[in-house]
Design an enzyme around this catalytic site. Structure first.
Site, PDB file in Angstrom:
ATOM      1  N   CYS A  40       0.844  -1.186   0.000  1.00 23.59           N
ATOM      2  CA  CYS A  40       0.000   0.000   0.000  1.00 23.59           C
ATOM      3  C   CYS A  40       0.888   1.248   0.000  1.00 23.59           C
ATOM      4  CB  CYS A  40      -0.911  -0.002   1.228  1.00 23.59           C
ATOM      5  SG  CYS A  40      -0.022  -0.298   2.763  1.00 23.59           S
ATOM      6  N   CYS A  92       3.235   1.666   2.903  1.00 25.53           N
ATOM      7  CA  CYS A  92       4.390   0.769   2.928  1.00 25.53           C
ATOM      8  C   CYS A  92       5.528   1.372   2.111  1.00 25.53           C
ATOM      9  CB  CYS A  92       4.016  -0.597   2.350  1.00 25.53           C
ATOM     10  SG  CYS A  92       2.438  -1.221   2.916  1.00 25.53           S
TER      11      CYS A  92
END
Lengths: 349, 78
Positions: B10, B13
């Protein structure tokens, strides 16, 4: 020593004083929003509020600022409050609960726990591997995205607190019931086996405990910035289309097509809503305009729920831990629940 | 030193990975950075909210993206 204490005091004053100033500025902007645009557009630029163009332009600017302000205020407050909760703590609270009570607790905690959709799978594994029953985990996974702060803010800002409260209530009931049904169906063997085989190494860390107020405020500011950055294009486009509908589409346009008497309106709304996802922010201003032209309230709520609770990316992610049959049951139970909420409210409201 | 960034990919991250390499550059600590995207492996660290930062198999951050300074402090501490 005293110098250090003074420094701490100054730091604290800066932090809380800053919050106070921000609250006052926010309240001022919020209360001046409508008078300001009325003055600028109608008195100063000489637009006529009765014309298509005039009402559309006012709708656009007033709504954009209003929603931006509401999102900023509420996301900040919610993030700061949620920094006291964590998924780890929620799991500890849910461990060993029986079905029923556990489903209610899970749905409630789903609202309070900070949780992003990209954590759905690790969260699911963490819950199930730690022995939280499948149905209770599902109640959490349904409530968490559905009763989210952006959806609540938009509903409150556009339709008022009654609709927002109805939405929260219906969402919680739906999460409890859907989780309970999935738990009753005994579908544990349709969870991918690796989930149960996952051993939880090490001590799960609870990072919500050692944060200072400064950290929590910083998290709030970052969350506001990241959400606004993510959704503003949808918001502006949605409000733009909403403004056009507001200005040009005749009153009662949708009464025949999608009024409370049309039984197909809710299924169609859910069918459109499921594939849509991050557009929740852009879709609602549009739906508000449609509602003003005769779209029924239950249809509006069902649409909103299907946009935020079920989405294609989330279903694709969940496929990693759920076998097809359980995935179909999950989507089916939630979609059926949303349909009944929509139909029910069309009958009652 | 072995660093792992846990997260299915995502936006947060990616931010955490970027800040980690910034922190490594700023502190001069040498380490290998590995991205872990496999859900079973992420879960095996007991992490339920991504992204998470693991230094030498110890989870030090989970569920949020700390500032570069904070990551730097975590790197130099261990």
């Amino acid at each position: 020593m005293t110098i250090e204490l003074q420094a701490v005091g100054r730091e604290r004053l800066r932090l809380w004083g800053g919050l106070g100033v921000a609250v006052v500025v926010w309240a001022l902007l919020y209360s001046l929003n409508k008078p300001f645009w009325d003055w600028l557009l109608f008195d100063w630029l000489g637009l006529d509020p009765q014309t298509h163009l005039g009402s559309a332009i006012e709708f656009f600017f007033y709504d954009t600022l209003k929603i931006a302000l509401l999102l900023t205020g509420i996301i900040f407050a919610v993030t700061v409050l949620r920094s006291f909760m964590s998924v780890e703590r929620t799991r500890a609270l849910l461990g060993g609960r029986r079905e029923g009570v556990g489903n209610v607790a899970a749905a409630g905690l789903g609202v309070l726990t900070p949780f992003c959709s990209c954590s759905a799978v690790p969260g699911f594994i963490g819950f199930v591997a730690a022995g939280v029953p499948l149905g209770i985990t599902m109640s959490f996974l349904i409530a968490s995205p559905m009763v989210n702060e952006v959806a609540i803010v938009l509903l409150y800002g556009l339709f008022g607190w009654k609709v927002a409260a109805t939405y929260v209530g219906a969402g919680l009931v739906l999460a409890v019931l859907a989780g309970w049904v999935i738990g009753r169906l005994r579908l544990e063997r349709h969870v991918e086996p690796f989930v149960f085989e996952t051993t939880l190494r090490g001590q799960p860390i609870d990072l919500s405990a050692k944060l200072s107020w400064e950290d929590r405020f910083a998290m709030g500011r970052e969350e506001v910035a990241s959400i606004l950055r993510k959704i503003w294009p949808y918001l502006v486009i949605g409000i733009g289309i909403g403004a056009a509908i507001h200005g040009w589409v005749p009153e009662d346009f949708f009464v025949d097509a999608a009024g409370p008497d049309n039984p197909l309106a809710v299924p169609v709304a859910v069918g459109i809503g499921v594939p849509l996802y991050s557009n929740a922010a852009g879709v609602l201003p549009l739906v508000e305009a449609l509602h003003a032209k005769g779209l029924a309230m239950g249809t509006v709520l069902a649409f909103m729920m299907s946009v935020v609770a079920l989405s294609v990316p989330e279903i694709v992610l969940l496929r990693r831990v759920l076998k097809p049959r359980l995935l179909v049951v999950f989507v089916g139970v939630v979609a059926a629940g949303i349909l009944s909420v929509g139909v029910l409210f069309n009958l009652v409201l | 030193m072995k660093i792992k960034v846990l997260g299915p990919g995502c936006a947060n991250c990616a931010t955490l990975e970027k800040r980690t390499s910034d922190a490594l550059a700023a502190t001069g600590v040498s380490a290998t950075v590995e991205k872990v995207t496999d859900f079973a492996e992420i879960a095996s660290y007991g992490v339920m909210s991504t992204p998470a930062l693991v230094i030498d198999e110890q989870v030090v951050v989970s569920g949020r993206v700390p500032k570069v300074d904070e990551i730097g402090a975590l790197l130099t501490r261990s």
